[in-house]
Design a protein around this motif. Structure first.
Motif, mmCIF file in Angstrom:
data_model
loop_
_atom_site.group_PDB
_atom_site.id
_atom_site.type_symbol
_atom_site.label_atom_id
_atom_site.label_comp_id
_atom_site.label_asym_id
_atom_site.label_seq_id
_atom_site.Cartn_x
_atom_site.Cartn_y
_atom_site.Cartn_z
ATOM 1 N N MET A 176 0.837 -1.197 0.000
ATOM 2 C CA MET A 176 0.000 0.000 0.000
ATOM 3 C C MET A 176 0.870 1.244 0.000
ATOM 4 N N GLU A 177 0.406 2.261 -0.697
ATOM 5 C CA GLU A 177 1.135 3.522 -0.738
ATOM 6 C C GLU A 177 0.906 4.328 0.528
ATOM 7 N N SER A 178 -0.275 4.213 1.049
ATOM 8 C CA SER A 178 -0.607 4.875 2.308
ATOM 9 C C SER A 178 -1.727 4.082 2.952
ATOM 10 N N GLY A 179 -1.911 4.296 4.221
ATOM 11 C CA GLY A 179 -2.964 3.583 4.930
ATOM 12 C C GLY A 179 -2.544 3.277 6.352
ATOM 13 N N THR A 180 -3.240 2.338 6.957
ATOM 14 C CA THR A 180 -3.001 2.005 8.350
ATOM 15 C C THR A 180 -2.752 0.516 8.506
ATOM 16 N N ILE A 181 -1.747 0.202 9.282
ATOM 17 C CA ILE A 181 -1.485 -1.169 9.707
ATOM 18 C C ILE A 181 -1.846 -1.229 11.179
ATOM 19 N N SER A 182 -2.770 -2.116 11.533
ATOM 20 C CA SER A 182 -3.206 -2.262 12.921
ATOM 21 C C SER A 182 -2.650 -3.565 13.483
ATOM 22 N N ILE A 183 -2.011 -3.467 14.633
ATOM 23 C CA ILE A 183 -1.411 -4.636 15.269
ATOM 24 C C ILE A 183 -2.000 -4.763 16.663
ATOM 25 N N ARG A 184 -2.412 -5.979 16.971
ATOM 26 C CA ARG A 184 -3.046 -6.224 18.258
ATOM 27 C C ARG A 184 -2.501 -7.529 18.831
ATOM 28 N N VAL A 185 -2.177 -7.532 20.095
ATOM 29 C CA VAL A 185 -1.741 -8.725 20.802
ATOM 30 C C VAL A 185 -2.735 -8.956 21.933
ATOM 31 N N TYR A 186 -3.209 -10.195 22.044
ATOM 32 C CA TYR A 186 -4.133 -10.507 23.136
ATOM 33 C C TYR A 186 -4.051 -11.979 23.476
ATOM 34 N N LEU A 187 -4.647 -12.333 24.593
ATOM 35 C CA LEU A 187 -4.654 -13.717 25.038
ATOM 36 C C LEU A 187 -5.918 -14.387 24.543
ATOM 37 N N GLY A 188 -5.732 -15.408 23.707
ATOM 38 C CA GLY A 188 -6.843 -16.199 23.195
ATOM 39 C C GLY A 188 -7.021 -17.422 24.077
ATOM 40 N N LEU A 189 -7.606 -18.470 23.535
ATOM 41 C CA LEU A 189 -7.787 -19.708 24.280
ATOM 42 C C LEU A 189 -6.445 -20.421 24.425
ATOM 43 N N LYS A 190 -5.793 -20.215 25.551
ATOM 44 C CA LYS A 190 -4.498 -20.828 25.870
ATOM 45 C C LYS A 190 -3.397 -20.455 24.894
ATOM 46 N N ARG A 191 -3.561 -19.363 24.178
ATOM 47 C CA ARG A 191 -2.557 -18.900 23.217
ATOM 48 C C ARG A 191 -2.453 -17.380 23.238
ATOM 49 N N VAL A 192 -1.280 -16.917 22.929
ATOM 50 C CA VAL A 192 -1.100 -15.499 22.680
ATOM 51 C C VAL A 192 -1.394 -15.293 21.199
ATOM 52 N N VAL A 193 -2.272 -14.342 20.896
ATOM 53 C CA VAL A 193 -2.692 -14.084 19.520
ATOM 54 C C VAL A 193 -2.108 -12.755 19.063
ATOM 55 N N LEU A 194 -1.533 -12.773 17.883
ATOM 56 C CA LEU A 194 -0.994 -11.570 17.273
ATOM 57 C C LEU A 194 -1.746 -11.344 15.971
ATOM 58 N N ASP A 195 -2.483 -10.238 15.884
ATOM 59 C CA ASP A 195 -3.210 -9.860 14.671
ATOM 60 C C ASP A 195 -2.478 -8.702 14.008
ATOM 61 N N ILE A 196 -2.189 -8.854 12.730
ATOM 62 C CA ILE A 196 -1.621 -7.762 11.941
ATOM 63 C C ILE A 196 -2.550 -7.581 10.753
ATOM 64 N N GLU A 197 -3.149 -6.412 10.679
ATOM 65 C CA GLU A 197 -4.154 -6.138 9.643
ATOM 66 C C GLU A 197 -3.842 -4.806 8.989
ATOM 67 N N ASP A 198 -4.040 -4.738 7.670
ATOM 68 C CA ASP A 198 -3.856 -3.456 6.994
ATOM 69 C C ASP A 198 -5.097 -3.157 6.169
ATOM 70 N N ASP A 199 -5.230 -1.903 5.770
ATOM 71 C CA ASP A 199 -6.396 -1.525 4.972
ATOM 72 C C ASP A 199 -6.020 -1.339 3.502
#
Length: 112
Positions: free
Chosen positions: A61-84
């Motif tokens: 992407m030339e411009s936009g937003t990358i959203s990163i979130r870390v949280y505790l899921g079901l017995k796992r650490v979850v890392l979400d990386i999402e862009d628009d």
């Protein structure tokens, strides 16, 4: 290792690059409760995975937003990386796509 700390170290470097070379914004959910999320990972490899995923999003992407979130899921650490971005890249990047292959291999080895 503190997962949020490892992620934030990579994000700070990528924010610096994004400010200099693109108009991409990187958001990170860095709530205080996240600092208690730990995992047994190789810090260097884990940071490389995050770096590769952010690089891939920035290249697509030339411009936009990358959203990163870390949280505790079901017995796992979850890392979400999402862009628009558009979901694909038509750029003539010098990248050969090896970053995503590496990220996939490392995440698989971690049970992700």
């Amino acid at each position: 290792q503190s997962i949020p700390l490892l992620v934030s170290e990579v994000i700070e470097e990528k924010r610096f690059l994004a400010q200099r070379f693109s108009s991409t914004r990187i958001e990170f959910d860095s709530s205080a409760y996240l600092q208690g999320l730990f995992s047994c990972v190789d810090p260097w490899e884990f940071k490389r995975v995050i770096s590769n995923l952010i690089d891939n999003a920035m290249e697509a992407m030339e411009s936009g937003t990358i959203s990163i979130r870390v949280y505790l899921g079901l017995k796992r650490v979850v890392l979400d990386i999402e862009d628009d971005g558009p979901g694909f890249s038509l750029s003539s990047s010098r990248s050969m796509g090896l970053g995503l292959a590496h990220a996939c291999r490392i995440v698989d080895s971690l049970g992700g």
